[in-house]
Write a protein that holds these residues in place. Structure first.
Motif, PDB file in Angstrom:
ATOM      1  N   MET A  28      43.704  80.587 -40.201  1.00  0.00           N
ATOM      2  CA  MET A  28      44.524  81.714 -39.796  1.00  0.00           C
ATOM      3  C   MET A  28      45.129  81.531 -38.405  1.00  0.00           C
ATOM      4  O   MET A  28      46.006  82.280 -37.997  1.00  0.00           O
ATOM      5  CB  MET A  28      43.701  83.008 -39.845  1.00  0.00           C
ATOM      6  CG  MET A  28      43.378  83.455 -41.252  1.00  0.00           C
ATOM      7  SD  MET A  28      44.878  83.753 -42.225  1.00  0.00           S
ATOM      8  CE  MET A  28      44.167  84.194 -43.797  1.00  0.00           C
ATOM      9  N   PHE A  29      44.639  80.516 -37.690  1.00  0.00           N
ATOM     10  CA  PHE A  29      45.193  80.225 -36.371  1.00  0.00           C
ATOM     11  C   PHE A  29      46.364  79.239 -36.443  1.00  0.00           C
ATOM     12  O   PHE A  29      47.031  79.014 -35.437  1.00  0.00           O
ATOM     13  CB  PHE A  29      44.114  79.620 -35.459  1.00  0.00           C
ATOM     14  CG  PHE A  29      43.014  80.568 -35.083  1.00  0.00           C
ATOM     15  CD1 PHE A  29      43.175  81.463 -34.039  1.00  0.00           C
ATOM     16  CD2 PHE A  29      41.822  80.573 -35.774  1.00  0.00           C
ATOM     17  CE1 PHE A  29      42.162  82.341 -33.685  1.00  0.00           C
ATOM     18  CE2 PHE A  29      40.797  81.442 -35.428  1.00  0.00           C
ATOM     19  CZ  PHE A  29      40.972  82.331 -34.378  1.00  0.00           C
ATOM     20  N   THR A  30      46.594  78.634 -37.618  1.00  0.00           N
ATOM     21  CA  THR A  30      47.535  77.516 -37.683  1.00  0.00           C
ATOM     22  C   THR A  30      48.939  77.905 -37.242  1.00  0.00           C
ATOM     23  O   THR A  30      49.529  77.267 -36.358  1.00  0.00           O
ATOM     24  CB  THR A  30      47.569  76.917 -39.103  1.00  0.00           C
ATOM     25  OG1 THR A  30      46.256  76.500 -39.473  1.00  0.00           O
ATOM     26  CG2 THR A  30      48.507  75.715 -39.142  1.00  0.00           C
ATOM     27  N   LEU A  31      49.511  78.947 -37.851  1.00  0.00           N
ATOM     28  CA  LEU A  31      50.854  79.367 -37.457  1.00  0.00           C
ATOM     29  C   LEU A  31      50.876  79.826 -35.999  1.00  0.00           C
ATOM     30  O   LEU A  31      51.806  79.504 -35.252  1.00  0.00           O
ATOM     31  CB  LEU A  31      51.350  80.490 -38.369  1.00  0.00           C
ATOM     32  CG  LEU A  31      51.705  80.104 -39.811  1.00  0.00           C
ATOM     33  CD1 LEU A  31      52.129  81.338 -40.597  1.00  0.00           C
ATOM     34  CD2 LEU A  31      52.798  79.058 -39.850  1.00  0.00           C
ATOM     35  N   ALA A  32      49.827  80.567 -35.604  1.00  0.00           N
ATOM     36  CA  ALA A  32      49.748  81.024 -34.213  1.00  0.00           C
ATOM     37  C   ALA A  32      49.653  79.838 -33.255  1.00  0.00           C
ATOM     38  O   ALA A  32      50.275  79.836 -32.183  1.00  0.00           O
ATOM     39  CB  ALA A  32      48.538  81.945 -34.042  1.00  0.00           C
ATOM     40  N   TYR A  33      48.885  78.817 -33.644  1.00  0.00           N
ATOM     41  CA  TYR A  33      48.717  77.633 -32.796  1.00  0.00           C
ATOM     42  C   TYR A  33      50.040  76.879 -32.644  1.00  0.00           C
ATOM     43  O   TYR A  33      50.418  76.478 -31.533  1.00  0.00           O
ATOM     44  CB  TYR A  33      47.651  76.723 -33.402  1.00  0.00           C
ATOM     45  CG  TYR A  33      47.435  75.428 -32.653  1.00  0.00           C
ATOM     46  CD1 TYR A  33      46.735  75.403 -31.453  1.00  0.00           C
ATOM     47  CD2 TYR A  33      47.930  74.226 -33.156  1.00  0.00           C
ATOM     48  CE1 TYR A  33      46.534  74.213 -30.764  1.00  0.00           C
ATOM     49  CE2 TYR A  33      47.729  73.032 -32.483  1.00  0.00           C
ATOM     50  CZ  TYR A  33      47.036  73.033 -31.284  1.00  0.00           C
ATOM     51  OH  TYR A  33      46.847  71.853 -30.610  1.00  0.00           O
ATOM     52  N   LEU A  34      50.751  76.683 -33.751  1.00  0.00           N
ATOM     53  CA  LEU A  34      52.046  75.995 -33.684  1.00  0.00           C
ATOM     54  C   LEU A  34      53.014  76.761 -32.784  1.00  0.00           C
ATOM     55  O   LEU A  34      53.743  76.168 -31.984  1.00  0.00           O
ATOM     56  CB  LEU A  34      52.633  75.848 -35.091  1.00  0.00           C
ATOM     57  CG  LEU A  34      51.884  74.917 -36.052  1.00  0.00           C
ATOM     58  CD1 LEU A  34      52.482  74.999 -37.454  1.00  0.00           C
ATOM     59  CD2 LEU A  34      51.904  73.479 -35.556  1.00  0.00           C
ATOM     60  N   TYR A  35      53.007  78.073 -32.919  1.00  0.00           N
ATOM     61  CA  TYR A  35      53.876  78.924 -32.100  1.00  0.00           C
ATOM     62  C   TYR A  35      53.477  78.837 -30.625  1.00  0.00           C
ATOM     63  O   TYR A  35      54.332  78.707 -29.738  1.00  0.00           O
ATOM     64  CB  TYR A  35      53.774  80.362 -32.610  1.00  0.00           C
ATOM     65  CG  TYR A  35      54.589  81.370 -31.846  1.00  0.00           C
ATOM     66  CD1 TYR A  35      55.981  81.384 -31.918  1.00  0.00           C
ATOM     67  CD2 TYR A  35      53.962  82.334 -31.048  1.00  0.00           C
ATOM     68  CE1 TYR A  35      56.728  82.320 -31.218  1.00  0.00           C
ATOM     69  CE2 TYR A  35      54.694  83.272 -30.348  1.00  0.00           C
ATOM     70  CZ  TYR A  35      56.080  83.263 -30.437  1.00  0.00           C
ATOM     71  OH  TYR A  35      56.804  84.194 -29.739  1.00  0.00           O
ATOM     72  N   LYS A  36      52.181  78.870 -30.363  1.00  0.00           N
ATOM     73  CA  LYS A  36      51.671  78.819 -28.993  1.00  0.00           C
ATOM     74  C   LYS A  36      51.942  77.457 -28.343  1.00  0.00           C
ATOM     75  O   LYS A  36      52.093  77.362 -27.119  1.00  0.00           O
ATOM     76  CB  LYS A  36      50.165  79.089 -29.009  1.00  0.00           C
ATOM     77  CG  LYS A  36      49.502  79.191 -27.644  1.00  0.00           C
ATOM     78  CD  LYS A  36      49.681  80.540 -27.014  1.00  0.00           C
ATOM     79  CE  LYS A  36      48.773  80.716 -25.803  1.00  0.00           C
ATOM     80  NZ  LYS A  36      48.971  82.012 -25.131  1.00  0.00           N
ATOM     81  N   GLN A  37      52.022  76.406 -29.170  1.00  0.00           N
ATOM     82  CA  GLN A  37      52.246  75.056 -28.641  1.00  0.00           C
ATOM     83  C   GLN A  37      53.720  74.770 -28.350  1.00  0.00           C
ATOM     84  O   GLN A  37      54.077  73.631 -28.065  1.00  0.00           O
ATOM     85  CB  GLN A  37      51.703  74.009 -29.613  1.00  0.00           C
ATOM     86  CG  GLN A  37      50.180  73.989 -29.726  1.00  0.00           C
ATOM     87  CD  GLN A  37      49.494  73.750 -28.394  1.00  0.00           C
ATOM     88  OE1 GLN A  37      48.916  74.658 -27.807  1.00  0.00           O
ATOM     89  NE2 GLN A  37      49.562  72.524 -27.903  1.00  0.00           N
ATOM     90  N   GLY A  38      54.557  75.782 -28.448  1.00  0.00           N
ATOM     91  CA  GLY A  38      55.928  75.615 -27.982  1.00  0.00           C
ATOM     92  C   GLY A  38      57.009  75.632 -29.039  1.00  0.00           C
ATOM     93  O   GLY A  38      58.195  75.486 -28.709  1.00  0.00           O
ATOM     94  N   LEU A  39      56.644  75.796 -30.314  1.00  0.00           N
ATOM     95  CA  LEU A  39      57.667  75.889 -31.350  1.00  0.00           C
ATOM     96  C   LEU A  39      58.233  77.309 -31.393  1.00  0.00           C
ATOM     97  O   LEU A  39      57.505  78.279 -31.180  1.00  0.00           O
ATOM     98  CB  LEU A  39      57.081  75.537 -32.718  1.00  0.00           C
ATOM     99  CG  LEU A  39      56.610  74.094 -32.927  1.00  0.00           C
ATOM    100  CD1 LEU A  39      55.998  73.950 -34.310  1.00  0.00           C
ATOM    101  CD2 LEU A  39      57.751  73.110 -32.757  1.00  0.00           C
ATOM    102  N   SER A  40      59.522  77.418 -31.684  1.00  0.00           N
ATOM    103  CA  SER A  40      60.099  78.746 -31.881  1.00  0.00           C
ATOM    104  C   SER A  40      59.537  79.339 -33.167  1.00  0.00           C
ATOM    105  O   SER A  40      58.934  78.630 -33.988  1.00  0.00           O
ATOM    106  CB  SER A  40      61.624  78.653 -31.973  1.00  0.00           C
ATOM    107  OG  SER A  40      62.000  77.977 -33.169  1.00  0.00           O
ATOM    108  N   LEU A  41      59.741  80.627 -33.362  1.00  0.00           N
ATOM    109  CA  LEU A  41      59.226  81.285 -34.562  1.00  0.00           C
ATOM    110  C   LEU A  41      59.832  80.663 -35.816  1.00  0.00           C
ATOM    111  O   LEU A  41      59.124  80.386 -36.796  1.00  0.00           O
ATOM    112  CB  LEU A  41      59.537  82.784 -34.493  1.00  0.00           C
ATOM    113  CG  LEU A  41      58.884  83.678 -35.550  1.00  0.00           C
ATOM    114  CD1 LEU A  41      57.378  83.486 -35.577  1.00  0.00           C
ATOM    115  CD2 LEU A  41      59.231  85.142 -35.280  1.00  0.00           C
ATOM    116  N   LYS A  42      61.133  80.405 -35.793  1.00  0.00           N
ATOM    117  CA  LYS A  42      61.789  79.805 -36.958  1.00  0.00           C
ATOM    118  C   LYS A  42      61.264  78.398 -37.220  1.00  0.00           C
ATOM    119  O   LYS A  42      60.975  78.032 -38.372  1.00  0.00           O
ATOM    120  CB  LYS A  42      63.306  79.769 -36.744  1.00  0.00           C
ATOM    121  CG  LYS A  42      64.074  79.225 -37.952  1.00  0.00           C
ATOM    122  CD  LYS A  42      65.574  79.351 -37.780  1.00  0.00           C
ATOM    123  CE  LYS A  42      66.102  78.330 -36.790  1.00  0.00           C
ATOM    124  NZ  LYS A  42      67.587  78.311 -36.759  1.00  0.00           N
TER     125      LYS A  42
END
Length: 390
Positions: A28-42
């Motif tokens: 459940m952290f995967t999308l949040a982690y990718l977002y937190k690591q600098g990727l835009s939401l899209k």
């Protein structure tokens, strides 16, 4: 409870619990982690769509392994591959080449593991106690899911190295119970006639589940942003939801074994649709989030047990169970990839990401309609069998 007397299933559930513990610390952290690591939401949504699409591309390899080496061997190798997805997340830092190993390993791990696991679980379980068996497994998984997000959130707050090393080790340990489970004879390839006559139920219901589940994964990302992007607070909310979910799985599984599968699916998916609507339009505070997660957990006890009981029983009855599983899982890929691409399109067009939850509603509607038809057909089959026996 007779299903506890199946030692093979007990070992398989022990394996599943360990693997689920590692997964719940990160999933459940995967999308949040990718977002937190600098990727835009899209880009976050598009990267995960790529992960899911890589499942589709590598799916023939899973079928080949099952046919050549056997389902049990593929399940064991798939568990090792599942462990490797966690260290693959460590170097991710924005839109760099480090995303490529993560995408490839995650897709390969998913397809090797789930094709073999679903087929193996269906093969060694008893159809008469299927609902109870699925309920027990889901109860085990959700109990460890209470601890997983809490630990995962704390470790991510401290250092991501520890956060991904622990699930890596737990997943490797999950191989040990598999050593106590029997190997099955390698299945023969499906004939042209078997492929032609495969029941489309599994494919269609898993298209719905792929849409429902993967579009629903947008919600944890929304909660993460709502909580100020705090991993620790996010982990607490996820653990609370898992605790609620753990309380009901076994009860509803026994009800399915008594012939109440269609009613359980109506209740579960009906609740999901109502909750998704509330999440999309009204859940903007922590108390509202907790309330939604409480009722979603109850709905999950109904919907998941009803879904997987039907799928496992259909798998065991199929003329070629492995091909049925392969075809069914392909449906999940179609639904899941579509949900992420459409969610990315929604964000790219400037709409609030919450509108993506509508895709989850569409998946729930498709799933419950398909399951209702299956359970109606199942009830008629049981009645015909009872009449013939009399």
């Amino acid at each position: 409870m007779p299903f506890f007397s199946n030692k093979q299933l007990n070992y398989l559930n022990a394996h599943y619990g360990l693997r689920a513990m590692g997964w719940e610390m990160c999933s459940m952290f995967t999308l949040a982690y990718l977002y937190k690591q600098g990727l835009s939401l899209k880009l976050t949504l598009l990267v995960y769509a790529a992960v899911l699409f890589s499942r589709t591309l590598t799916r023939p390899l899973a079928m080949l392994c099952c046919l050549k080496k056997g389902v049990h061997w593929t399940l064991t190798v798939g568990t090792f591959a599942f462990a490797m997805r966690y260290p693959a997340m460590l170097p991710i830092d924005g839109l760099t080449w480090h995303l490529i190993p993560f995408i490839v390993v995650s897709g390969l791990a998913d397809v090797l593991y789930w094709v073999s696991y679903h087929n193996y679980f269906a093969s060694i379980g008893d159809e008469a106690d299927r609902g109870s068996s699925v309920g027990v497994r889901d109860a085990i998984a959700t109990v460890v899911a209470v601890v997983g997000p809490l630990v995962g959130g704390i470790l991510l707050s401290i250092d991501k190295f520890y956060a991904f090393t622990m699930p890596f080790v737990l997943t490797l340990v999950a191989v040990l119970p598999l050593l106590k489970t029997p190997s099955l004879p390698p299945p023969v390839p499906a004939t042209r006639e078997e492929r032609k006559r495969v029941d489309h139920f599994g494919f269609v219901v898993f298209v719905g589940d792929g849409l429902f589940y993967q579009a629903g994964s947008i919600w944890p990302l929304i909660v993460f942003m709502l909580l100020g992007e705090s991993y620790q607070n996010f982990g607490f909310i996820l653990a609370l939801a898992a605790f609620f979910r753990a309380m009901g799985s076994m009860v509803f599984g026994r009800l399915i074994d008594k012939g109440k599968g269609r009613q359980i699916c109506y209740i579960g998916y009906g609740m999901h649709i109502a909750i998704l609507t509330v999440r999309g339009f009204f859940a903007y505070s922590v108390p509202a989030v907790i309330a939604c997660d409480f009722f979603a957990a109850i709905a999950y006890c109904f919907s998941m047990t009803g879904l997987m009981t039907a799928v496992y029983n259909a798998t065991k009855r199929a003329s070629h169970p492995l091909y049925f599983t392969y075809y069914t899982e392909l449906g999940w890929d179609v639904g899941a990839v579509s949900s992420m691409l459409l969610a990315a399109l929604i964000v790219g067009l400037g709409f609030d990401v919450r509108w993506g939850l509508g895709l989850s509603v569409a998946g729930a509607v498709l799933s419950v309609a398909t399951l209702a038809r299956w359970y109606t057909r199942e009830r008629k089959r049981r009645r015909a069998g009872t009449s013939a026996a009399a």
